[in-house]
Design a protein around this motif. Structure first.
Motif, PDB file in Angstrom:
ATOM      1  N   ALA A 120       0.971  -1.270   0.522  1.00  0.00           N
ATOM      2  CA  ALA A 120      -0.021  -0.121   0.135  1.00  0.00           C
ATOM      3  C   ALA A 120       0.773   1.434  -0.004  1.00  0.00           C
ATOM      4  O   ALA A 120       0.267   2.887   0.034  1.00  0.00           O
ATOM      5  N   GLN A 121       2.275   0.857  -0.790  1.00  0.00           N
ATOM      6  CA  GLN A 121       3.176   2.241  -0.227  1.00  0.00           C
ATOM      7  C   GLN A 121       2.380   3.549  -1.490  1.00  0.00           C
ATOM      8  O   GLN A 121       2.608   4.493  -1.096  1.00  0.00           O
ATOM      9  N   ASP A 122       1.811   3.027  -2.572  1.00  0.00           N
ATOM     10  CA  ASP A 122       1.409   4.270  -4.027  1.00  0.00           C
ATOM     11  C   ASP A 122       0.014   4.024  -3.781  1.00  0.00           C
ATOM     12  O   ASP A 122      -0.224   5.180  -4.644  1.00  0.00           O
ATOM     13  N   VAL A 123      -0.789   3.792  -2.582  1.00  0.00           N
ATOM     14  CA  VAL A 123      -2.008   4.888  -2.518  1.00  0.00           C
ATOM     15  C   VAL A 123      -2.314   5.350  -1.251  1.00  0.00           C
ATOM     16  O   VAL A 123      -1.657   4.964  -0.548  1.00  0.00           O
ATOM     17  N   ALA A 126      -6.985   2.879   1.398  1.00  0.00           N
ATOM     18  CA  ALA A 126      -6.504   0.952   1.121  1.00  0.00           C
ATOM     19  C   ALA A 126      -7.452   0.030   2.119  1.00  0.00           C
ATOM     20  O   ALA A 126      -7.436   0.408   3.934  1.00  0.00           O
ATOM     21  N   LEU A 127      -7.788  -0.697   2.330  1.00  0.00           N
ATOM     22  CA  LEU A 127      -8.375  -1.815   3.174  1.00  0.00           C
ATOM     23  C   LEU A 127      -7.597  -2.685   3.114  1.00  0.00           C
ATOM     24  O   LEU A 127      -6.957  -3.634   2.003  1.00  0.00           O
ATOM     25  N   PHE A 128      -7.609  -3.173   4.804  1.00  0.00           N
ATOM     26  CA  PHE A 128      -6.568  -4.353   4.956  1.00  0.00           C
ATOM     27  C   PHE A 128      -7.797  -5.635   5.455  1.00  0.00           C
ATOM     28  O   PHE A 128      -8.708  -5.017   6.416  1.00  0.00           O
ATOM     29  N   ILE A 129      -7.648  -6.783   4.916  1.00  0.00           N
ATOM     30  CA  ILE A 129      -8.279  -7.788   5.497  1.00  0.00           C
ATOM     31  C   ILE A 129      -7.124  -8.869   5.899  1.00  0.00           C
ATOM     32  O   ILE A 129      -6.522  -9.580   4.950  1.00  0.00           O
ATOM     33  N   LYS A 233      -7.228   0.459  -2.703  1.00  0.00           N
ATOM     34  CA  LYS A 233      -6.991  -1.166  -2.983  1.00  0.00           C
ATOM     35  C   LYS A 233      -7.260  -1.731  -1.595  1.00  0.00           C
ATOM     36  O   LYS A 233      -7.831  -1.070  -0.598  1.00  0.00           O
ATOM     37  N   VAL A 234      -7.767  -2.843  -1.410  1.00  0.00           N
ATOM     38  CA  VAL A 234      -7.773  -3.738  -0.931  1.00  0.00           C
ATOM     39  C   VAL A 234      -6.862  -5.116  -0.469  1.00  0.00           C
ATOM     40  O   VAL A 234      -6.320  -5.761  -1.374  1.00  0.00           O
ATOM     41  N   VAL A 235      -5.878  -5.141   0.152  1.00  0.00           N
ATOM     42  CA  VAL A 235      -4.984  -6.178   0.666  1.00  0.00           C
ATOM     43  C   VAL A 235      -5.419  -7.011   1.784  1.00  0.00           C
ATOM     44  O   VAL A 235      -5.639  -7.326   2.911  1.00  0.00           O
ATOM     45  N   ILE A 236      -5.166  -8.646   1.472  1.00  0.00           N
ATOM     46  CA  ILE A 236      -5.291  -9.473   2.012  1.00  0.00           C
ATOM     47  C   ILE A 236      -4.305  -9.854   2.629  1.00  0.00           C
ATOM     48  O   ILE A 236      -2.907 -10.473   2.113  1.00  0.00           O
ATOM     49  N   GLY A 237      -4.369  -9.931   4.129  1.00  0.00           N
ATOM     50  CA  GLY A 237      -3.160 -10.897   5.019  1.00  0.00           C
ATOM     51  C   GLY A 237      -3.832 -11.899   5.308  1.00  0.00           C
ATOM     52  O   GLY A 237      -5.077 -12.885   5.208  1.00  0.00           O
ATOM     53  N   GLY A 238      -3.007 -12.737   5.646  1.00  0.00           N
ATOM     54  CA  GLY A 238      -3.029 -14.090   6.938  1.00  0.00           C
ATOM     55  C   GLY A 238      -2.464 -14.913   5.434  1.00  0.00           C
ATOM     56  O   GLY A 238      -1.759 -14.929   4.781  1.00  0.00           O
ATOM     57  N   GLU A 267     -14.210  -0.021  -9.252  1.00  0.00           N
ATOM     58  CA  GLU A 267     -12.847  -0.906  -8.943  1.00  0.00           C
ATOM     59  C   GLU A 267     -12.845  -1.392  -8.152  1.00  0.00           C
ATOM     60  O   GLU A 267     -12.381  -1.645  -7.511  1.00  0.00           O
ATOM     61  N   VAL A 268     -12.206  -3.065  -8.855  1.00  0.00           N
ATOM     62  CA  VAL A 268     -11.895  -4.122  -7.885  1.00  0.00           C
ATOM     63  C   VAL A 268     -10.064  -3.867  -7.793  1.00  0.00           C
ATOM     64  O   VAL A 268      -9.085  -4.234  -8.605  1.00  0.00           O
ATOM     65  N   ASN A 269      -8.753  -3.714  -6.685  1.00  0.00           N
ATOM     66  CA  ASN A 269      -8.341  -4.111  -6.913  1.00  0.00           C
ATOM     67  C   ASN A 269      -7.425  -4.555  -5.663  1.00  0.00           C
ATOM     68  O   ASN A 269      -7.052  -3.704  -4.513  1.00  0.00           O
TER      69      ASN A 269
END
Length: 291
Positions: A120-123, A126-129, A233-238, A267-269
């Motif tokens: 997520a450096q470039d936005v 963002a959401l993180f899940i 962006k949506v960032v997925i973790g785990g 938009e979906v990212n």
């Protein structure tokens, strides 16, 4: 700065040493059943880690589940580790380990790591899940972590998706594996989330059903968040984020839901967490540095 870093999870506590801008000596132990046992294990690991480095630890950084009040040093809300809540945990840990201690929500830690160094450096937004024993999350607006009035900002796992079933109930691989195990009448803990996915890949019908339901529900939860907050962006973790097929398949399902709800301009990212299983540990260091 050399730190002992810990990530408390519902099934395991991961740990390591932060030194020279990287995590070293990583390992984990099974999450204990109560707070007293947890303190014994943390003390043992802390001392063992200290013996592996020539520098004295400057402190200990903790990534924790729940509504973490970093300033008050307590964890509110509810999580898969209930005994860490509503106690002066930061004070107790500092007294136990003999060093300054920081605590921050696990999903917030993942977000801090990815904003500082990763995906997520470039936005700006963002959401993180974070997907594990339950579903955690974090909201970043204008590159700032939004915790909310009651520290529930990003607690996406509490969203109700189907009747009384929450996002955590329906999209956690740990919970899916447990239900699968119960349906087959196998001993508790026999099948992990990873094993469930492996069985599904091999075509085992019941495993396929559970994995498909998980992907559908993950897409449904993300769809809800996309139309509510419209992040870049949506960032997925785990651990699940390392599965290469997951994000393309979930993204396809999200597009289907957006089309179904006439929200096709959204938009979906969706991207994987760059630091994967290290994100919570990395973010705990960022949180320690901020406190």
């Amino acid at each position: 700065m050399v730190l002992a870093v810990f990530d408390i999870g519902g099934t395991a506590v991961k740990y390591g040493i932060w030194s020279d801008d990287q995590i070293e000596q990583q390992d984990k132990f099974q999450t204990p059943d109560n707070w007293e046992q947890m303190k014994v294990e943390l003390s043992r690991i802390f001392n063992a880690l200290q013996e592996k480095t020539t520098e004295k630890f400057s402190g200990a950084a903790f990534s924790c589940p729940g509504a973490v009040d970093s300033e008050a040093g307590v964890i509110n809300g509810f999580s898969a580790v209930p005994y860490i809540h509503n106690i002066p945990i930061q004070t107790e840990l500092s007294e136990l380990l003999g060093v300054p201690v920081s605590i921050e929500n696990d999903a917030n830690c993942a977000a801090l790591a990815e904003v500082a160094y990763g995906a997520a450096q470039d936005v700006d937004n963002a959401l993180f899940i974070v997907i594990g024993s339950g579903i955690g999350g974090a909201v970043i607006i204008n590159k700032e972590l939004i915790k909310g009035k009651n520290l529930f900002g990003g607690e996406f796992g509490f969203m109700l998706l189907e009747g009384d079933a929450s996002f955590s109930d329906l999209a956690s691989p740990v919970r899916a594996a447990r239900l699968y195990t119960e349906e087959l009448g196998l001993p508790k803990g026999t099948i992990s989330g990873k094993e469930l996915f492996t069985r599904a890949e091999e075509g085992e019908p019941i495993a396929v059903r559970y994995v498909e339901n998980l992907k559908n529900n993950l897409a449904r939860g993300i769809h809800t968040l996309l139309v509510a907050l419209n992040p870049e962006k949506v960032v997925i973790g785990g651990a699940i984020s390392s599965r290469k097929e997951l994000i393309p398949e979930v993204t396809e399902r999200i597009h289907h839901l957006l089309k179904k709800t006439n929200a096709t301009d959204v938009e979906v990212n969706v991207v994987p967490c760059q630091y994967n299983n290290d994100a919570n540990l990395m973010g705990a260091v960022v949180a320690f540095d901020k406190c």
